[in-house]
Design an enzyme around this catalytic site. Structure first.
Site, PDB file in Angstrom:
ATOM      1  N   GLY A 173       0.850  -1.195   0.000  1.00 32.73           N
ATOM      2  CA  GLY A 173       0.000   0.000   0.000  1.00 32.73           C
ATOM      3  C   GLY A 173       0.879   1.236   0.000  1.00 32.73           C
ATOM      4  O   GLY A 173       1.751   1.387   0.856  1.00 32.73           O
ATOM      5  N   VAL A 203       3.778  -1.292   3.742  1.00 30.73           N
ATOM      6  CA  VAL A 203       3.289   0.069   3.510  1.00 30.73           C
ATOM      7  C   VAL A 203       4.468   0.951   3.112  1.00 30.73           C
ATOM      8  O   VAL A 203       5.531   0.898   3.728  1.00 30.73           O
ATOM      9  CB  VAL A 203       2.593   0.631   4.782  1.00 30.73           C
ATOM     10  CG1 VAL A 203       2.272   2.105   4.611  1.00 30.73           C
ATOM     11  CG2 VAL A 203       1.321  -0.160   5.087  1.00 30.73           C
ATOM     12  N   LYS A 204       4.226   1.721   2.056  1.00 27.19           N
ATOM     13  CA  LYS A 204       5.264   2.677   1.641  1.00 27.19           C
ATOM     14  C   LYS A 204       4.809   4.080   1.990  1.00 27.19           C
ATOM     15  O   LYS A 204       3.681   4.467   1.691  1.00 27.19           O
ATOM     16  CB  LYS A 204       5.509   2.558   0.135  1.00 27.19           C
ATOM     17  CG  LYS A 204       6.481   3.608  -0.381  1.00 27.19           C
ATOM     18  CD  LYS A 204       7.140   3.209  -1.658  1.00 27.19           C
ATOM     19  CE  LYS A 204       6.408   3.706  -2.870  1.00 27.19           C
ATOM     20  NZ  LYS A 204       7.272   3.761  -4.054  1.00 27.19           N
ATOM     21  N   THR A 205       5.688   4.836   2.625  1.00 27.91           N
ATOM     22  CA  THR A 205       5.338   6.204   2.983  1.00 27.91           C
ATOM     23  C   THR A 205       6.579   7.076   2.856  1.00 27.91           C
ATOM     24  O   THR A 205       7.625   6.616   2.387  1.00 27.91           O
ATOM     25  CB  THR A 205       4.744   6.250   4.411  1.00 27.91           C
ATOM     26  OG1 THR A 205       4.214   7.553   4.654  1.00 27.91           O
ATOM     27  CG2 THR A 205       5.788   5.932   5.483  1.00 27.91           C
ATOM     28  N   ASP A 251      12.496   2.471  -0.782  1.00 23.71           N
ATOM     29  CA  ASP A 251      12.059   2.248  -2.166  1.00 23.71           C
ATOM     30  C   ASP A 251      12.408   3.527  -2.912  1.00 23.71           C
ATOM     31  O   ASP A 251      11.631   4.468  -2.934  1.00 23.71           O
ATOM     32  CB  ASP A 251      10.546   1.993  -2.174  1.00 23.71           C
ATOM     33  CG  ASP A 251      10.041   1.617  -3.551  1.00 23.71           C
ATOM     34  OD1 ASP A 251      10.869   1.441  -4.470  1.00 23.71           O
ATOM     35  OD2 ASP A 251       8.817   1.480  -3.723  1.00 23.71           O
TER      36      ASP A 251
END
Ligand code: R5P
Length: 294
Positions: A173, A203-205, A251
Protein backbone atom coordinates in the site's frame (compact mmCIF):
# COMPACT_ATOMS: atom_id res chain seq x y z
CA UNK A 1 11.34 -44.27 -8.58
CA UNK A 2 8.98 -47.08 -7.56
CA UNK A 3 11.83 -49.41 -6.52
CA UNK A 4 10.78 -52.06 -4.04
CA UNK A 5 14.31 -53.23 -3.32
CA UNK A 6 17.18 -51.41 -1.65
CA UNK A 7 14.97 -49.07 0.37
CA UNK A 8 16.93 -47.57 3.27
CA UNK A 9 14.70 -47.79 6.32
CA UNK A 10 14.19 -44.68 8.45
CA UNK A 11 15.80 -44.86 11.85
CA UNK A 12 16.05 -41.42 13.48
CA UNK A 13 12.61 -40.05 14.33
CA UNK A 14 13.92 -37.37 16.68
CA UNK A 15 11.75 -38.75 19.44
CA UNK A 16 11.66 -36.43 22.42
CA UNK A 17 12.87 -33.42 20.43
CA UNK A 18 10.32 -30.60 20.30
CA UNK A 19 9.08 -29.64 16.82
CA UNK A 20 10.89 -26.65 15.32
CA UNK A 21 9.21 -23.44 16.45
CA UNK A 22 9.16 -21.10 13.53
CA UNK A 23 8.48 -17.43 13.86
CA UNK A 24 8.74 -15.29 10.78
CA UNK A 25 11.27 -12.45 10.74
CA UNK A 26 8.97 -9.77 9.37
CA UNK A 27 6.73 -7.74 11.61
CA UNK A 28 3.07 -8.73 11.60
CA UNK A 29 3.53 -11.60 9.15
CA UNK A 30 3.49 -14.63 11.46
CA UNK A 31 -0.04 -15.59 10.54
CA UNK A 32 0.08 -15.32 6.75
CA UNK A 33 0.35 -18.25 4.37
CA UNK A 34 3.59 -19.99 3.42
CA UNK A 35 3.47 -18.67 -0.15
CA UNK A 36 3.09 -15.10 1.03
CA UNK A 37 6.01 -15.51 3.41
CA UNK A 38 8.08 -16.94 0.58
CA UNK A 39 7.28 -13.95 -1.63
CA UNK A 40 8.05 -11.53 1.22
CA UNK A 41 11.39 -13.30 1.67
CA UNK A 42 12.29 -12.39 -1.89
CA UNK A 43 11.51 -8.74 -1.18
CA UNK A 44 13.12 -8.47 2.29
CA UNK A 45 16.54 -10.08 2.60
CA UNK A 46 16.11 -12.75 5.31
CA UNK A 47 19.66 -12.10 6.60
CA UNK A 48 19.11 -8.40 7.31
CA UNK A 49 15.31 -8.21 7.33
CA UNK A 50 15.61 -5.19 5.05
CA UNK A 51 14.87 -4.34 1.44
CA UNK A 52 16.32 -2.01 -1.11
CA UNK A 53 13.65 -1.46 -3.73
CA UNK A 54 14.49 0.32 -6.93
CA UNK A 55 11.45 2.31 -8.10
CA UNK A 56 11.13 3.16 -11.77
CA UNK A 57 7.35 3.22 -12.15
CA UNK A 58 7.27 7.01 -12.54
CA UNK A 59 6.35 6.84 -16.23
CA UNK A 60 2.88 5.55 -15.38
CA UNK A 61 1.91 8.97 -14.15
CA UNK A 62 4.50 11.39 -15.61
CA UNK A 63 5.77 9.88 -18.85
CA UNK A 64 9.53 9.97 -19.43
CA UNK A 65 11.42 11.73 -16.68
CA UNK A 66 15.09 12.55 -16.29
CA UNK A 67 17.08 9.37 -15.84
CA UNK A 68 14.26 7.21 -17.21
CA UNK A 69 14.25 8.43 -20.80
CA UNK A 70 15.41 4.94 -21.87
CA UNK A 71 14.55 2.28 -19.28
CA UNK A 72 16.48 -0.31 -21.28
CA UNK A 73 19.66 1.77 -20.91
CA UNK A 74 19.36 3.14 -17.39
CA UNK A 75 17.95 0.26 -15.32
CA UNK A 76 19.88 -2.94 -16.16
CA UNK A 77 23.12 -1.72 -14.55
CA UNK A 78 21.33 -1.02 -11.27
CA UNK A 79 19.48 -4.31 -10.89
CA UNK A 80 22.22 -6.32 -9.22
CA UNK A 81 22.24 -4.11 -6.11
CA UNK A 82 18.46 -4.00 -5.63
CA UNK A 83 16.38 -6.59 -3.79
CA UNK A 84 13.19 -5.63 -5.56
CA UNK A 85 12.20 -3.81 -8.73
CA UNK A 86 9.13 -1.59 -8.52
CA UNK A 87 7.75 -1.06 -12.01
CA UNK A 88 4.79 -1.30 -14.35
CA UNK A 89 4.15 -4.44 -16.37
CA UNK A 90 4.80 -2.44 -19.56
CA UNK A 91 8.24 -1.35 -18.38
CA UNK A 92 9.14 -4.85 -17.24
CA UNK A 93 7.96 -6.64 -20.38
CA UNK A 94 9.61 -4.24 -22.77
CA UNK A 95 12.84 -3.25 -21.07
CA UNK A 96 13.85 -5.68 -18.31
CA UNK A 97 15.43 -9.04 -18.93
CA UNK A 98 13.27 -11.70 -17.22
CA UNK A 99 16.43 -13.72 -16.52
CA UNK A 100 17.14 -11.87 -13.28
CA UNK A 101 16.25 -13.05 -9.80
CA UNK A 102 14.96 -9.92 -8.12
CA UNK A 103 11.56 -9.56 -6.48
CA UNK A 104 8.96 -7.63 -8.45
CA UNK A 105 6.72 -4.98 -6.90
CA UNK A 106 4.21 -4.63 -9.69
CA UNK A 107 2.56 -1.23 -10.01
CA UNK A 108 -1.14 -2.15 -10.20
CA UNK A 109 -2.96 1.17 -9.81
CA UNK A 110 -3.43 3.57 -12.71
CA UNK A 111 -5.83 6.19 -13.91
CA UNK A 112 -4.40 9.66 -13.61
CA UNK A 113 -1.51 11.78 -14.81
CA UNK A 114 0.53 14.78 -13.76
CA UNK A 115 -1.60 16.83 -16.18
CA UNK A 116 -4.45 16.76 -13.65
CA UNK A 117 -4.67 18.93 -10.56
CA UNK A 118 -6.08 16.03 -8.56
CA UNK A 119 -4.37 12.73 -9.29
CA UNK A 120 -6.32 10.75 -6.73
CA UNK A 121 -8.77 9.09 -9.10
CA UNK A 122 -7.26 5.75 -9.89
CA UNK A 123 -8.51 2.28 -10.76
CA UNK A 124 -7.02 -1.18 -10.49
CA UNK A 125 -4.91 -1.29 -13.65
CA UNK A 126 -3.77 -4.94 -13.73
CA UNK A 127 -5.70 -8.24 -13.59
CA UNK A 128 -4.57 -10.70 -10.96
CA UNK A 129 -3.95 -13.27 -13.74
CA UNK A 130 -1.52 -10.94 -15.43
CA UNK A 131 0.20 -10.17 -12.12
CA UNK A 132 0.69 -13.92 -11.69
CA UNK A 133 2.04 -14.17 -15.26
CA UNK A 134 4.49 -11.40 -14.36
CA UNK A 135 5.53 -13.49 -11.32
CA UNK A 136 4.81 -10.49 -9.10
CA UNK A 137 6.19 -10.71 -5.57
CA UNK A 138 3.79 -7.98 -4.46
CA UNK A 139 1.11 -5.74 -5.93
CA UNK A 140 1.47 -1.97 -5.45
CA UNK A 141 -1.62 0.19 -5.03
CA UNK A 142 -1.54 3.93 -4.42
CA UNK A 143 -3.89 5.55 -1.89
CA UNK A 144 -4.87 9.17 -1.33
CA UNK A 145 -6.26 9.81 2.14
CA UNK A 146 -8.24 13.01 2.42
CA UNK A 147 -8.39 13.55 -1.35
CA UNK A 148 -11.43 13.43 -3.63
CA UNK A 149 -10.49 9.91 -4.73
CA UNK A 150 -10.00 8.55 -1.21
CA UNK A 151 -12.91 6.11 -1.23
CA UNK A 152 -12.05 4.73 -4.70
CA UNK A 153 -8.40 4.35 -3.73
CA UNK A 154 -9.39 2.39 -0.63
CA UNK A 155 -11.69 0.24 -2.76
CA UNK A 156 -8.80 -0.42 -5.18
CA UNK A 157 -6.61 -1.40 -2.26
CA UNK A 158 -9.03 -3.75 -0.50
CA UNK A 159 -10.07 -5.43 -3.77
CA UNK A 160 -6.43 -5.99 -4.64
CA UNK A 161 -5.72 -7.34 -1.14
CA UNK A 162 -8.60 -9.80 -1.55
CA UNK A 163 -7.29 -10.88 -4.97
CA UNK A 164 -3.74 -11.11 -3.66
CA UNK A 165 -4.85 -13.16 -0.65
CA UNK A 166 -6.42 -15.73 -2.98
CA UNK A 167 -2.97 -16.47 -4.38
CA UNK A 168 -0.79 -15.45 -1.42
CA UNK A 169 0.56 -12.36 -3.15
CA UNK A 170 1.19 -9.51 -0.70
CA UNK A 171 0.01 -5.98 -1.40
CA UNK A 172 2.21 -2.93 -1.01
CA UNK A 173 0.00 0.00 0.00
CA UNK A 174 1.51 3.28 -1.15
CA UNK A 175 0.73 6.49 0.74
CA UNK A 176 0.52 9.25 -1.86
CA UNK A 177 1.02 12.89 -1.09
CA UNK A 178 -0.85 14.95 -3.64
CA UNK A 179 -0.89 18.73 -3.69
CA UNK A 180 -3.75 18.94 -1.21
CA UNK A 181 -2.34 16.44 1.31
CA UNK A 182 -0.21 17.43 4.25
CA UNK A 183 3.24 15.85 4.71
CA UNK A 184 3.01 15.69 8.47
CA UNK A 185 3.59 12.93 10.98
CA UNK A 186 -0.13 13.21 11.83
CA UNK A 187 -1.10 12.45 8.22
CA UNK A 188 1.42 9.63 7.76
CA UNK A 189 0.44 8.06 11.10
CA UNK A 190 -3.18 7.96 10.01
CA UNK A 191 -2.55 6.79 6.44
CA UNK A 192 0.02 4.06 7.23
CA UNK A 193 -2.10 2.60 10.00
CA UNK A 194 -5.21 2.61 7.82
CA UNK A 195 -3.44 0.76 5.02
CA UNK A 196 -2.12 -1.90 7.39
CA UNK A 197 -5.55 -2.40 8.94
CA UNK A 198 -7.09 -2.82 5.48
CA UNK A 199 -4.69 -5.74 5.07
CA UNK A 200 -1.67 -4.37 3.19
CA UNK A 201 1.39 -6.50 3.96
CA UNK A 202 3.86 -3.67 3.31
CA UNK A 203 3.29 0.07 3.51
CA UNK A 204 5.26 2.68 1.64
CA UNK A 205 5.34 6.20 2.98
CA UNK A 206 7.62 9.23 3.19
CA UNK A 207 10.16 9.94 5.89
CA UNK A 208 9.10 12.73 8.25
CA UNK A 209 9.58 14.01 11.79
CA UNK A 210 8.53 11.58 14.54
CA UNK A 211 9.09 8.73 12.11
CA UNK A 212 9.64 6.29 14.98
CA UNK A 213 6.04 6.79 16.05
CA UNK A 214 4.89 5.87 12.54
CA UNK A 215 6.92 2.67 12.31
CA UNK A 216 5.89 1.76 15.83
CA UNK A 217 2.15 2.25 15.27
CA UNK A 218 2.13 0.44 11.92
CA UNK A 219 1.84 -3.33 12.47
CA UNK A 220 3.48 -4.27 9.14
CA UNK A 221 6.86 -3.40 7.57
CA UNK A 222 7.25 0.16 6.32
CA UNK A 223 9.49 1.20 3.45
CA UNK A 224 10.17 4.83 2.61
CA UNK A 225 9.89 6.44 -0.79
CA UNK A 226 12.82 8.60 -1.75
CA UNK A 227 10.89 11.57 -3.10
CA UNK A 228 12.32 14.35 -5.24
CA UNK A 229 16.03 14.39 -6.03
CA UNK A 230 18.14 15.90 -3.25
CA UNK A 231 21.95 15.97 -2.90
CA UNK A 232 23.38 12.45 -2.46
CA UNK A 233 24.53 13.05 1.11
CA UNK A 234 21.02 14.17 2.11
CA UNK A 235 19.38 11.13 0.52
CA UNK A 236 21.80 8.84 2.35
CA UNK A 237 21.10 10.63 5.64
CA UNK A 238 17.36 10.19 5.12
CA UNK A 239 17.79 6.48 4.35
CA UNK A 240 19.96 6.05 7.45
CA UNK A 241 17.53 7.82 9.74
CA UNK A 242 14.58 5.89 8.34
CA UNK A 243 16.26 2.50 8.80
CA UNK A 244 17.42 3.39 12.30
CA UNK A 245 13.95 4.62 13.21
CA UNK A 246 12.26 1.36 12.27
CA UNK A 247 11.85 1.26 8.48
CA UNK A 248 12.28 -2.18 6.91
CA UNK A 249 13.60 -0.70 3.70
CA UNK A 250 13.79 2.08 1.21
CA UNK A 251 12.06 2.25 -2.17
CA UNK A 252 14.08 4.83 -4.05
CA UNK A 253 13.79 6.08 -7.56
CA UNK A 254 14.80 9.63 -8.46
CA UNK A 255 17.57 9.78 -5.86
CA UNK A 256 19.14 6.81 -7.63
CA UNK A 257 18.50 7.23 -11.34
CA UNK A 258 18.87 11.04 -11.27
CA UNK A 259 22.10 10.86 -9.25
CA UNK A 260 25.26 12.07 -10.99
CA UNK A 261 26.32 8.41 -10.73
CA UNK A 262 23.34 6.04 -10.29
CA UNK A 263 25.44 2.89 -9.92
CA UNK A 264 27.60 4.39 -7.18
CA UNK A 265 24.50 5.76 -5.48
CA UNK A 266 22.58 2.48 -5.35
CA UNK A 267 25.65 0.76 -3.87
CA UNK A 268 25.93 3.48 -1.22
CA UNK A 269 22.23 3.15 -0.31
CA UNK A 270 22.66 -0.61 -0.14
CA UNK A 271 25.50 -0.14 2.36
CA UNK A 272 23.13 1.91 4.55
CA UNK A 273 20.19 -0.48 4.25
CA UNK A 274 21.97 -3.83 4.58
CA UNK A 275 25.26 -2.98 6.33
CA UNK A 276 24.08 -0.13 8.53
CA UNK A 277 26.74 2.21 7.17
CA UNK A 278 26.51 5.72 8.58
CA UNK A 279 25.69 8.49 6.09
CA UNK A 280 29.36 9.58 6.27
CA UNK A 281 30.65 6.09 5.45
CA UNK A 282 28.09 5.64 2.68
CA UNK A 283 28.87 9.02 1.16
CA UNK A 284 32.57 8.23 1.19
CA UNK A 285 31.76 4.99 -0.59
CA UNK A 286 29.69 6.92 -3.12
CA UNK A 287 32.58 9.28 -3.81
CA UNK A 288 35.03 6.40 -4.26
CA UNK A 289 32.69 4.40 -6.51
CA UNK A 290 31.86 7.49 -8.55
CA UNK A 291 35.47 7.55 -9.69
CA UNK A 292 35.42 3.82 -10.44
CA UNK A 293 32.23 3.95 -12.54
CA UNK A 294 33.04 7.15 -14.45
C1 R5P B 1 5.21 6.28 -6.00
O1 R5P B 1 4.64 5.29 -5.70
C2 R5P B 1 6.12 6.40 -7.12
O2 R5P B 1 5.54 5.83 -8.18
C3 R5P B 1 7.50 5.87 -6.84
O3 R5P B 1 7.55 4.49 -6.90
C4 R5P B 1 7.98 6.30 -5.50
O4 R5P B 1 7.63 7.63 -5.28
C5 R5P B 1 9.44 6.06 -5.29
O5 R5P B 1 10.18 6.82 -6.14
P1 R5P B 1 10.93 8.15 -5.69
O6 R5P B 1 12.05 7.69 -4.80
O7 R5P B 1 11.42 8.76 -6.94
O8 R5P B 1 9.95 9.00 -4.93
Amino acid sequence: MADKDGIILPKDYGIGIKPLQQSFYLKGMDNVDWGMKNRLSKIFNPKTGKSLMLAFDHGYIMGPTQGLERLDLSIPDLIEDADCLMATRGALRTCINPAQDKAIALRCSAGSSVLREDMSREVIGVDIEDAIRMNASCLAIQTFMGAEGECKAIENLVKTIDMGNRYSIPVLGVVAVGKEMERTAKYFLLATRMLAEFGASIVKTYYCEDFEKITSACPVPIVIAGGKKVPEKEALEMAYRAINEGAAGVDMGRNVFQSENPKAMIKAIKAVVHENNTPEQAYKLFEELKEEYK
